[in-house]
Motif scaffolding. Structure first.
Motif, mmCIF file in Angstrom:
data_model
loop_
_atom_site.group_PDB
_atom_site.id
_atom_site.type_symbol
_atom_site.label_atom_id
_atom_site.label_comp_id
_atom_site.label_asym_id
_atom_site.label_seq_id
_atom_site.Cartn_x
_atom_site.Cartn_y
_atom_site.Cartn_z
ATOM 1 N N TYR A 31 0.836 -1.199 0.000
ATOM 2 C CA TYR A 31 0.000 0.000 0.000
ATOM 3 C C TYR A 31 0.872 1.251 0.000
ATOM 4 N N ASN A 32 1.857 1.310 0.898
ATOM 5 C CA ASN A 32 2.712 2.496 0.981
ATOM 6 C C ASN A 32 3.488 2.746 -0.309
ATOM 7 N N VAL A 33 4.014 1.694 -0.919
ATOM 8 C CA VAL A 33 4.778 1.855 -2.163
ATOM 9 C C VAL A 33 3.882 2.430 -3.250
ATOM 10 N N LEU A 34 2.707 1.835 -3.435
ATOM 11 C CA LEU A 34 1.813 2.312 -4.490
ATOM 12 C C LEU A 34 1.209 3.670 -4.161
ATOM 13 N N LEU A 35 0.994 3.946 -2.887
ATOM 14 C CA LEU A 35 0.543 5.266 -2.463
ATOM 15 C C LEU A 35 1.576 6.320 -2.847
ATOM 16 N N GLY A 36 2.852 5.991 -2.627
ATOM 17 C CA GLY A 36 3.940 6.902 -2.984
ATOM 18 C C GLY A 36 4.027 7.158 -4.477
ATOM 19 N N GLU A 37 3.508 6.224 -5.273
ATOM 20 C CA GLU A 37 3.486 6.383 -6.723
ATOM 21 C C GLU A 37 2.222 7.098 -7.200
ATOM 22 N N GLY A 38 1.357 7.464 -6.255
ATOM 23 C CA GLY A 38 0.132 8.168 -6.613
ATOM 24 C C GLY A 38 -0.976 7.273 -7.145
ATOM 25 N N ARG A 39 -0.892 5.979 -6.888
ATOM 26 C CA ARG A 39 -1.895 5.037 -7.380
ATOM 27 C C ARG A 39 -3.184 5.127 -6.560
ATOM 28 N N ARG A 40 -4.282 4.680 -7.128
ATOM 29 C CA ARG A 40 -5.602 4.707 -6.484
ATOM 30 C C ARG A 40 -5.812 3.406 -5.703
#
Length: 118
Positions: free
Chosen positions: A100-109
């Motif tokens: 979650y944190n990695v994809l959140l950092g990439e701006g993913r939904r």
């Protein structure tokens, strides 16, 4: 090598976890919780499809953390979300937090529904 710290802006990242709790954006949440980039709070577990379904149109994938180890989620829970177009990815809660944190950092939904690690 140059290291840089990830910035989440105002998004809610998982900062840590322990027996029965998750730390999100400086707050401790006890028990099962649902975390999105804009909010974090309690989650009613697999019987609660209303909370993740309320995210329809705002997320593409819900990561489901099943506790200390990976486990199957009830078929009805998965189908309720997938039939509405929300992808469900199941993993152990520690892995779900990191993903979650990695994809959140990439701006993913993305969002994450977590069962506590006991």
């Amino acid at each position: 090598m140059r290291l840089t710290e990830v910035s989440y802006g105002t998004a809610k990242a998982v900062e840590g976890y322990g027996p029965g709790f998750f730390r999100v954006a400086g707050h401790v949440l006890r028990g099962a919780c649902l975390i999105t980039p804009w909010d974090a709070g309690p989650w009613g577990g697999y019987d609660d499809t209303a909370a993740p379904l309320s995210l329809l149109g705002r997320i593409d994938v819900l990561f489901v953390g099943t506790g200390a180890s990976i486990a199957h989620v009830p078929k009805a829970f998965r189908l309720a979300l997938e039939e509405q177009g929300i992808g469900v990815e199941v993993m152990a809660s520690p892995t779900a937090c990191r993903t979650y944190n990695v994809l959140l950092g990439e701006g993913r939904r993305v969002a994450v529904a977590l069962l506590p690690v006991e």
